[in-house]
Enzyme design. Sequence first.
Site, PDB file in Angstrom:
ATOM      1  N   GLU A 157       0.840  -1.208   0.000  1.00 28.71           N
ATOM      2  CA  GLU A 157       0.000   0.000   0.000  1.00 28.71           C
ATOM      3  C   GLU A 157       0.873   1.256   0.000  1.00 28.71           C
ATOM      4  O   GLU A 157       0.832   2.071   0.939  1.00 28.71           O
ATOM      5  CB  GLU A 157      -0.946  -0.015   1.193  1.00 28.71           C
ATOM      6  CG  GLU A 157      -1.966  -1.123   1.107  1.00 28.71           C
ATOM      7  CD  GLU A 157      -3.068  -1.010   2.164  1.00 28.71           C
ATOM      8  OE1 GLU A 157      -2.865  -0.339   3.181  1.00 28.71           O
ATOM      9  OE2 GLU A 157      -4.136  -1.609   1.954  1.00 28.71           O
ATOM     10  N   GLU A 315      -6.419  -7.735  -0.836  1.00 29.25           N
ATOM     11  CA  GLU A 315      -6.841  -7.776   0.569  1.00 29.25           C
ATOM     12  C   GLU A 315      -8.296  -7.359   0.694  1.00 29.25           C
ATOM     13  O   GLU A 315      -8.728  -6.395   0.058  1.00 29.25           O
ATOM     14  CB  GLU A 315      -6.067  -6.755   1.427  1.00 29.25           C
ATOM     15  CG  GLU A 315      -4.632  -7.049   1.668  1.00 29.25           C
ATOM     16  CD  GLU A 315      -3.986  -5.961   2.538  1.00 29.25           C
ATOM     17  OE1 GLU A 315      -4.708  -5.269   3.288  1.00 29.25           O
ATOM     18  OE2 GLU A 315      -2.768  -5.812   2.446  1.00 29.25           O
TER      19      GLU A 315
HETATM   20  C1  GLA Z   1      -4.064  -2.658   5.060  1.00 29.99           C
HETATM   21  C2  GLA Z   1      -2.691  -3.295   5.127  1.00 29.99           C
HETATM   22  C3  GLA Z   1      -2.669  -4.556   5.909  1.00 29.99           C
HETATM   23  C4  GLA Z   1      -3.517  -4.453   7.154  1.00 29.99           C
HETATM   24  C5  GLA Z   1      -4.924  -4.085   6.759  1.00 29.99           C
HETATM   25  C6  GLA Z   1      -5.845  -4.001   7.958  1.00 29.99           C
HETATM   26  O1  GLA Z   1      -4.777  -3.021   3.984  1.00 29.99           O
HETATM   27  O2  GLA Z   1      -2.131  -3.513   3.870  1.00 29.99           O
HETATM   28  O3  GLA Z   1      -1.327  -4.826   6.257  1.00 29.99           O
HETATM   29  O4  GLA Z   1      -2.977  -3.474   7.976  1.00 29.99           O
HETATM   30  O5  GLA Z   1      -4.896  -2.820   6.157  1.00 29.99           O
HETATM   31  O6  GLA Z   1      -7.164  -3.727   7.588  1.00 29.99           O
END
Ligand code: GLA
Length: 669
Positions: A157, A315
């Site tokens: 991210e 994710e």
């Molecule tokens: C983000 C991060 C993950 C985790 C999630 C939690 O997407 O990439 O590592 O912290 O949030 O919701």
Amino acid sequence: MESVWRRPAWAQGDVLAYGGDYCPEQWPEAVWAEDFRLMEEAGVNLVTVGVFAWARLQPAPGRWDFGWLDRVLDGLAEHRIAVCLATATASPPPWLTAAHPEIQLVRADGVRLSHGSRQGWCPSSAAYKDAALELAEQVAGRYAGHPALALWHISNELGCHNPVCYCDESAARFRVWLEDRYETVENLNLAWGTDFWSQRLSAWEEVLPPRTTSYFGNPAHLNDYVRFSSDELRGQLQAEAALLRQLAPDVPVTTNFMLPGRWRSLDYGAWAADVDVVANDHYTLSDDPRPHVAVALAADASRGVGGGRPWLLMEHAASAVSWQKANRAKTPGEMRRNSLAHIAHGAEGALFFQWRAAVAGAERYHSAMLPHAGADSDQFRAVAALGADLAKLAPIAGSTVAAPIGLVVDRDSWAASLRPTLPSAFLDYGAALREWYEALWDAHLTCDVIPSTADFNSYKVLVTPHWQLLDAAEAQRLRDFVEQGGHLVATYFTGVADRCDQVVTGGYPGALRDLLGVRVEEFRPLLEGQEVKLSDGTAGRLWTEPVKLAGATAAAFYVSGPSAGFPAVTRAERGAGVAWYVSTQLNPAGLGEFADRVADEAAVPRIDAPADVEITVRRGAEALYTFVINHSAEAVALKFDGVDLLTGDTGPVMAVPAGDVRVVEQALR
Ligand code: GLA
């Protein structure tokens, strides 16, 4: 179609990806065997490993510890589970920031952040970049040929917690970036309008990041800093990608975007060109009354930034997250509908954050595929059932979604809309995007959510909420689109300024005045909560304009409020197409009626379905796959000539119970 991941040697045929972030470094080695066994039981075939493992992999400068990761990857391979391997560069270890405190991000008020969380690095830090590339090279060199390796996961991210840094190193890089763009200080003065408030610059050295100031900053300066910062992060993405492609040319490269929210500052339309596969992370919000609409929007944006390419959901949450006020647990069936909705909109698989719920650290209360309760849990049973569903959906791998409508996102305009000094502080780009999207979703119209730089040619309709900063060449692109038969829907606060945020004079909406056939002499925004009535029985909020017709015809008038008597919605025929102007934020009923009208005029194919039943179609080489997701509380029966891949049910009438999903395969003859 090429697969979005390098299929391991053990794979037979295409499958959809299923799995999540796997953090074995957080667990004693004895737990791993259970992980592998339960992953197999749940149908997991792809896990993301090593995202936050830098401190483990490199415990000290020049010291590497890959033994544990070797055993993890070997174990996964033995269980026929492929790996999306992180370059592990997301979070530098304490020893690195202790040695190079300048890596840590500086806020606008000059405070340098302390080590102790994650992703706190300055996007312009040379010390960070050197160390990160050294790590990525070690990881790639060691695992390029590993049988489990299916996909590279760059960083994590990018820009999530460090979208901008205001340190001196950033300032120096910003000057170089500006010099590249403007060549001379005088050009910069003109672009930024520095004669306002005595901001005229006489040398590059005088340029600073837009740090905390006494009063409002210069909007053009602020805009450029967002662009620069996004480019710096993109530089990290490109540097890691180049290295991976050199060391492992046959393994696709991705990073996880945060669409649509982070599009407000990160130029995902451009970044999509740097990755082989667009991947997205998406989390629903506890207070969103219709979270499934947010899911669909994120998915259509993931497809849209990649120009329609198949993409991957990197994710989402199995149930609650741990970073909202009240972290709502998903209702029974909601996780399944969310995952399948992403797939319905073009994802080639559904991955979660995370595989096993952590017991330590800031995310110890975040849900997981395998919850704290263990495998004997409703959560894990639902996860395993979803894995079985995805296995049945293998035939859809590689099929794509085609959309006749483009909902346009302009990153610069979104970023600019978040600033003070606009005619109304209630302008809300993200909300407008969602409201337009929701109207299309409710009308069962399929759309791509696309960057303003996208090729518009394949669309019948374009909707451009708040495209505030728009230059003459872009106005011409829109004119070409309309004249060639397209239907354009432009909203208030579109085309009012150029890319330097300098207002286009002669009447609003500036660059689009002629195309839209309207002329506006002043904005008349509404107060919070104020609503105005329109002649067609709908209503508007937030904004009004005393629109004067200059070639367009009125489709609805204001009948109350500050612009009463003036046109509110206009329509202009241009060449073979139509240009609409909507000068207020229509209420949901108004947006719905308007979406129907535009779709009908543009002859956009409609799907006939009950309310809250989401229908999308993926087209494969030999079959169409129609996803039916029943978000309503009522069972529905739909006519289908095909077979449901999930249940084996066949048409001509198929029942879809409340909360359930069907994926109907229809052969293309
Ligand atoms: C983000 C991060 C993950 C985790 C999630 C939690 O997407 O990439 O590592 O912290 O949030 O919701």
